[in-house]
Design a protein around this motif. Structure first.
Motif, short mmCIF file in Angstrom:
data_model
loop_
_atom_site.label_atom_id
_atom_site.label_comp_id
_atom_site.label_asym_id
_atom_site.label_seq_id
_atom_site.Cartn_x
_atom_site.Cartn_y
_atom_site.Cartn_z
N GLN A 83 0.82 -1.21 0.00
CA GLN A 83 0.00 0.00 0.00
C GLN A 83 0.86 1.26 0.00
O GLN A 83 0.58 2.21 -0.71
CB GLN A 83 -0.92 -0.01 1.23
CG GLN A 83 -1.86 1.16 1.31
CD GLN A 83 -2.69 1.14 2.58
OE1 GLN A 83 -2.99 2.17 3.15
NE2 GLN A 83 -3.08 -0.04 3.03
N LYS A 84 1.90 1.27 0.83
CA LYS A 84 2.74 2.45 0.95
C LYS A 84 4.11 2.17 0.33
O LYS A 84 4.86 1.33 0.81
CB LYS A 84 2.90 2.84 2.42
CG LYS A 84 1.60 3.30 3.07
CD LYS A 84 1.82 3.67 4.52
CE LYS A 84 0.51 4.12 5.17
NZ LYS A 84 0.69 4.47 6.60
N GLN A 86 7.51 4.34 -1.58
CA GLN A 86 8.09 5.67 -1.74
C GLN A 86 9.34 5.58 -2.59
O GLN A 86 10.16 4.68 -2.41
CB GLN A 86 8.44 6.28 -0.38
CG GLN A 86 8.94 7.70 -0.43
CD GLN A 86 7.90 8.69 -0.95
OE1 GLN A 86 6.77 8.70 -0.49
NE2 GLN A 86 8.28 9.49 -1.93
N GLY A 136 1.43 10.57 -7.91
CA GLY A 136 1.05 9.37 -7.15
C GLY A 136 0.60 8.24 -8.05
O GLY A 136 1.01 7.09 -7.87
N GLN A 140 2.49 4.55 -8.65
CA GLN A 140 1.84 3.25 -8.49
C GLN A 140 2.05 2.39 -9.74
O GLN A 140 2.22 1.18 -9.66
CB GLN A 140 0.34 3.44 -8.21
CG GLN A 140 -0.37 2.18 -7.75
CD GLN A 140 0.03 1.71 -6.37
OE1 GLN A 140 1.21 1.71 -6.01
NE2 GLN A 140 -0.93 1.31 -5.58
N THR A 161 -5.37 1.47 -4.84
CA THR A 161 -5.86 2.80 -5.21
C THR A 161 -5.87 3.78 -4.04
O THR A 161 -6.31 4.92 -4.18
CB THR A 161 -7.28 2.71 -5.78
OG1 THR A 161 -8.16 2.12 -4.81
CG2 THR A 161 -7.31 1.87 -7.05
N THR A 162 -5.38 3.36 -2.86
CA THR A 162 -5.33 4.26 -1.71
C THR A 162 -4.44 5.47 -2.02
O THR A 162 -3.40 5.34 -2.65
CB THR A 162 -4.77 3.52 -0.48
OG1 THR A 162 -5.63 2.43 -0.19
CG2 THR A 162 -4.74 4.42 0.74
N TYR A 163 -4.87 6.65 -1.58
CA TYR A 163 -4.17 7.92 -1.73
C TYR A 163 -4.21 8.47 -3.17
O TYR A 163 -3.59 9.49 -3.45
CB TYR A 163 -2.69 7.83 -1.30
CG TYR A 163 -2.49 7.20 0.05
CD1 TYR A 163 -3.10 7.73 1.20
CD2 TYR A 163 -1.70 6.06 0.21
CE1 TYR A 163 -2.93 7.14 2.44
CE2 TYR A 163 -1.52 5.48 1.46
CZ TYR A 163 -2.14 6.03 2.56
OH TYR A 163 -1.95 5.45 3.79
N LEU A 164 -4.93 7.80 -4.08
CA LEU A 164 -5.02 8.29 -5.45
C LEU A 164 -6.36 8.99 -5.69
O LEU A 164 -7.38 8.61 -5.11
CB LEU A 164 -4.88 7.13 -6.45
CG LEU A 164 -3.61 6.29 -6.38
CD1 LEU A 164 -3.63 5.22 -7.46
CD2 LEU A 164 -2.37 7.17 -6.51
N ASP A 165 -6.35 10.00 -6.58
CA ASP A 165 -7.62 10.64 -6.93
C ASP A 165 -8.39 9.71 -7.87
O ASP A 165 -7.88 8.68 -8.33
CB ASP A 165 -7.41 12.03 -7.52
CG ASP A 165 -6.61 12.03 -8.82
OD1 ASP A 165 -6.69 11.03 -9.58
OD2 ASP A 165 -5.91 13.01 -9.09
N GLN A 169 -7.29 6.26 -9.81
CA GLN A 169 -7.89 5.02 -9.33
C GLN A 169 -8.43 4.20 -10.51
O GLN A 169 -8.17 3.01 -10.63
CB GLN A 169 -9.03 5.32 -8.36
CG GLN A 169 -8.59 5.80 -6.99
CD GLN A 169 -9.76 6.06 -6.07
OE1 GLN A 169 -10.81 5.44 -6.18
NE2 GLN A 169 -9.59 7.00 -5.14
#
Length: 250
Positions: A83-84, A86, A136, A140, A161-165, A169
């Motif tokens: 999910q995370k 960087q 972001g 991904q 799709t977490t943290y994506l607009d 997504q």
């Protein structure tokens, strides 16, 4: 490649959380694991990816315990996108995606022409160019490309799709569906959005309190009663264009 969970038990700090859980994942299909926070869905994905180890029971890959695979051998069969993630420093896209080829290299061995062809294929498949600054959604795509470069039959995704607009997504989910259909990859993903899970999955597994509450094709298992038992909340389910849509109001 078939992945199966057989009567596993798992505890957090000696507190039982998952008890006697068994599930078989369908080959070459997209399976979404849904459920409320703390239901065990991410824990199950961690167990599948060998980040956590079950206290009892087994997880098998083609009838072989996943812990009987050597690290590189397992990495040639199962790729994971967490999910995370960087990106640090000045690494370009090709370098990052190239890390997906590490399971195939010996110590101090350089990438071969075939490795570079696979890296280029993974970048092309995910519609990436070597951006200097990645958004972001583009980041991904880089992690998906790196997973594709591992050339595995199974891909595990933790809330991709977490943290994506919304735009990114949809793009990421369409890409996941395309990868599944075109390359027949078995994709298992944890998902927090019920409607996206319905729309992009062949199979849904619903978890609550470390147990599987129901499992099946979205059109059959997503009902008022099943969602009430899963979320302890009355949700509306409507049929639109032969597809279930869940609304968070009556």
């Amino acid at each position: 490649m078939l992945m199966e969970v057989k009567k596993i038990k798992f505890s957090y700090q000696d507190k039982p959380f998952i008890e006697e859980l068994s599930v078989k994942f369908k080959k070459n299909k997209i399976t979404s694991i849904i459920g409320p926070n703390g239901s065990g869905k991410s824990t199950l994905l961690m167990l599948l990816s060998r980040i956590y180890k079950a206290k009892d029971g087994t997880i098998t890959l083609n009838d072989k315990n996943v812990w009987d695979y050597k690290i590189k051998e397992f990495a040639k069969n199962v790729a994971v996108v967490h999910q995370k993630n960087q990106i640090y420093g000045d690494l370009d896209v090709k370098t990052i995606v190239g890390y997906g080829r590490l399971p195939y290299l010996s110590y101090h061995q350089n990438l071969s022409e075939e490795d570079y062809q696979i890296i280029d294929w993974a970048i092309a498949t995910t519609n990436l160019k070597e951006y200097e600054n990645l958004s972001g959604g583009q980041q991904q795509r880089v992690w998906l490309a790196m997973a594709l470069a591992q050339k595995t039959p199974i891909l595990l995704l933790d809330e991709p799709t977490t943290y994506l607009d919304v735009k990114y997504q949809i793009e990421i989910l369409n890409l996941i569906k395309e990868i599944n259909k075109k390359y027949q990859m078995t994709i298992i993903m944890v998902h927090h959005d019920i409607n996206q899970a319905i729309n992009y999955s062949d199979e849904i597994i619903a978890m609550k309190d470390g147990k599987i509450l129901f499992q099946g094709v979205p059109e059959e298992v997503i009902t008022l009663a099943s969602l009430k038992s899963l979320y302890d909340y009355d949700l509306s389910v409507i049929d639109y264009n032969h597809q279930k849509i869940v609304l968070n109001y009556q």
